[in-house]
Motif scaffolding. Sequence first.
Motif, PDB file in Angstrom:
ATOM      1  N   VAL A  95      21.712  59.030 -27.956  1.00  0.00           N
ATOM      2  CA  VAL A  95      22.933  59.832 -28.251  1.00  0.00           C
ATOM      3  C   VAL A  95      22.386  60.716 -29.164  1.00  0.00           C
ATOM      4  N   ARG A  96      22.663  62.068 -29.119  1.00  0.00           N
ATOM      5  CA  ARG A  96      22.515  62.988 -30.093  1.00  0.00           C
ATOM      6  C   ARG A  96      23.467  63.865 -30.448  1.00  0.00           C
ATOM      7  N   VAL A  97      23.960  64.183 -31.797  1.00  0.00           N
ATOM      8  CA  VAL A  97      25.211  64.850 -32.017  1.00  0.00           C
ATOM      9  C   VAL A  97      24.836  65.836 -33.305  1.00  0.00           C
ATOM     10  N   PRO A  98      25.570  66.791 -33.393  1.00  0.00           N
ATOM     11  CA  PRO A  98      25.198  67.376 -34.806  1.00  0.00           C
ATOM     12  C   PRO A  98      25.943  66.535 -35.808  1.00  0.00           C
ATOM     13  N   VAL A 104      25.943  57.203 -46.337  1.00  0.00           N
ATOM     14  CA  VAL A 104      24.820  57.674 -47.301  1.00  0.00           C
ATOM     15  C   VAL A 104      24.302  58.950 -47.109  1.00  0.00           C
ATOM     16  N   TRP A 105      24.039  59.041 -45.634  1.00  0.00           N
ATOM     17  CA  TRP A 105      23.390  60.367 -45.192  1.00  0.00           C
ATOM     18  C   TRP A 105      24.455  61.495 -45.223  1.00  0.00           C
ATOM     19  N   ARG A 106      25.597  61.162 -45.766  1.00  0.00           N
ATOM     20  CA  ARG A 106      26.708  62.275 -45.679  1.00  0.00           C
ATOM     21  C   ARG A 106      26.993  62.762 -44.276  1.00  0.00           C
ATOM     22  N   VAL A 107      27.124  62.158 -43.241  1.00  0.00           N
ATOM     23  CA  VAL A 107      27.479  62.666 -41.973  1.00  0.00           C
ATOM     24  C   VAL A 107      28.835  62.771 -41.840  1.00  0.00           C
ATOM     25  N   GLY A 108      29.441  63.436 -41.144  1.00  0.00           N
ATOM     26  CA  GLY A 108      30.899  63.952 -41.136  1.00  0.00           C
ATOM     27  C   GLY A 108      31.733  62.686 -40.475  1.00  0.00           C
ATOM     28  N   PRO A 109      32.783  62.410 -40.995  1.00  0.00           N
ATOM     29  CA  PRO A 109      33.694  61.237 -40.400  1.00  0.00           C
ATOM     30  C   PRO A 109      33.920  61.464 -39.032  1.00  0.00           C
ATOM     31  N   ASP A 110      34.245  62.470 -38.552  1.00  0.00           N
ATOM     32  CA  ASP A 110      34.164  62.569 -36.926  1.00  0.00           C
ATOM     33  C   ASP A 110      33.213  62.218 -36.226  1.00  0.00           C
ATOM     34  N   VAL A 111      31.932  62.734 -36.673  1.00  0.00           N
ATOM     35  CA  VAL A 111      30.774  62.151 -36.057  1.00  0.00           C
ATOM     36  C   VAL A 111      30.501  60.755 -36.168  1.00  0.00           C
ATOM     37  N   ILE A 112      30.755  60.166 -37.549  1.00  0.00           N
ATOM     38  CA  ILE A 112      30.455  58.668 -37.754  1.00  0.00           C
ATOM     39  C   ILE A 112      31.299  57.751 -36.495  1.00  0.00           C
ATOM     40  N   ASP A 113      32.572  58.558 -36.341  1.00  0.00           N
ATOM     41  CA  ASP A 113      33.647  57.895 -35.501  1.00  0.00           C
ATOM     42  C   ASP A 113      32.970  57.773 -34.111  1.00  0.00           C
ATOM     43  N   THR A 114      32.390  58.872 -33.766  1.00  0.00           N
ATOM     44  CA  THR A 114      31.592  58.920 -32.294  1.00  0.00           C
ATOM     45  C   THR A 114      30.627  58.168 -32.228  1.00  0.00           C
ATOM     46  N   LEU A 115      29.740  58.045 -33.218  1.00  0.00           N
ATOM     47  CA  LEU A 115      28.828  57.375 -33.077  1.00  0.00           C
ATOM     48  C   LEU A 115      28.978  55.889 -33.233  1.00  0.00           C
ATOM     49  N   LEU A 116      29.951  55.349 -33.879  1.00  0.00           N
ATOM     50  CA  LEU A 116      30.312  53.793 -34.161  1.00  0.00           C
ATOM     51  C   LEU A 116      30.808  53.462 -32.610  1.00  0.00           C
ATOM     52  N   LEU A 117      31.692  54.367 -31.875  1.00  0.00           N
ATOM     53  CA  LEU A 117      32.081  53.984 -30.639  1.00  0.00           C
ATOM     54  C   LEU A 117      30.808  53.967 -29.552  1.00  0.00           C
ATOM     55  N   ALA A 118      29.716  54.837 -29.745  1.00  0.00           N
ATOM     56  CA  ALA A 118      28.821  54.902 -29.087  1.00  0.00           C
ATOM     57  C   ALA A 118      27.742  53.352 -29.220  1.00  0.00           C
ATOM     58  N   VAL A 119      27.625  53.013 -30.526  1.00  0.00           N
ATOM     59  CA  VAL A 119      26.861  52.014 -30.762  1.00  0.00           C
ATOM     60  C   VAL A 119      27.604  50.606 -30.311  1.00  0.00           C
ATOM     61  N   SER A 120      28.740  50.493 -30.339  1.00  0.00           N
ATOM     62  CA  SER A 120      29.443  49.475 -30.096  1.00  0.00           C
ATOM     63  C   SER A 120      29.395  49.135 -28.676  1.00  0.00           C
ATOM     64  N   PHE A 134      30.984  56.368 -19.416  1.00  0.00           N
ATOM     65  CA  PHE A 134      31.434  57.403 -19.496  1.00  0.00           C
ATOM     66  C   PHE A 134      32.281  57.961 -20.609  1.00  0.00           C
ATOM     67  N   ILE A 135      33.040  57.132 -21.091  1.00  0.00           N
ATOM     68  CA  ILE A 135      33.692  57.411 -22.179  1.00  0.00           C
ATOM     69  C   ILE A 135      33.085  57.759 -23.371  1.00  0.00           C
ATOM     70  N   ILE A 136      32.003  57.069 -23.629  1.00  0.00           N
ATOM     71  CA  ILE A 136      30.953  57.395 -24.485  1.00  0.00           C
ATOM     72  C   ILE A 136      30.342  58.858 -24.369  1.00  0.00           C
ATOM     73  N   GLY A 137      29.946  58.977 -23.087  1.00  0.00           N
ATOM     74  CA  GLY A 137      29.584  60.406 -22.783  1.00  0.00           C
ATOM     75  C   GLY A 137      30.512  61.627 -22.960  1.00  0.00           C
ATOM     76  N   ARG A 138      31.579  61.231 -22.718  1.00  0.00           N
ATOM     77  CA  ARG A 138      32.817  62.386 -22.809  1.00  0.00           C
ATOM     78  C   ARG A 138      32.810  62.389 -24.401  1.00  0.00           C
ATOM     79  N   ALA A 139      33.001  61.474 -25.215  1.00  0.00           N
ATOM     80  CA  ALA A 139      33.293  61.612 -26.596  1.00  0.00           C
ATOM     81  C   ALA A 139      31.810  62.289 -27.160  1.00  0.00           C
ATOM     82  N   VAL A 140      30.582  62.248 -26.836  1.00  0.00           N
ATOM     83  CA  VAL A 140      29.635  62.851 -27.342  1.00  0.00           C
ATOM     84  C   VAL A 140      29.678  64.303 -26.797  1.00  0.00           C
ATOM     85  N   ALA A 141      29.967  64.570 -25.619  1.00  0.00           N
ATOM     86  CA  ALA A 141      30.005  66.037 -25.193  1.00  0.00           C
ATOM     87  C   ALA A 141      31.241  66.669 -25.998  1.00  0.00           C
TER      88      ALA A 141
END
Length: 160
Positions: A154-157, A55-71, A128-135
């Motif tokens: 977690v904060r990402v563009p 809904v917020w029109r966040v980029g698909p790669d960012v969505i994937d990173t955040l879904l990994l993180a929240v999981s 560690f995996i989340i941290g790398r994906a976020v970085a």
Amino acid sequence: MHTISEQPVRVPPAAQVREERPVCAPGHRLVRWVFPPAAAAVPEVRHLLRDVLRVWRVGPDVIDTLLLAVSELVSNAVTHAAPVTRRVRVAVGLDGVRVRLEVSDDHPFRPQVLVEAGEDAESGRGLFIIGRAVADADGDMCVLPLGLGKTIRVRVPAVA
């Protein structure tokens, strides 16, 4: 059913949802969910988060990173904090430039992020995996004290 920007978002019966729009920051968005520390919370929060980010029109790669993180973060809270916490709190915010995801619980252990588990470790690789994906997404991750517990942020563009 709870709506954000006129589009429906599924709300699990066990979750409490509160949408906030800070008066002092036009254009900023914040949604919070509260779940019991149960395994069923993990897929439910993934679905909720995915819907909100779309809904917020966040980029698909960012969505994937955040879904990994929240999981991983909610799973960790359910696995490790359930004996000492009554609820797992999840918040996601958008300031127009960055998406902020926070998962909080009442467990006093504050893990070190970006510390790689040994190659023979059977667990402990998730942060560690989340941290790398976020970085890799030009973001950052930190652990903040919260009363006796903690918040992992977690904060990402918003656009990759």
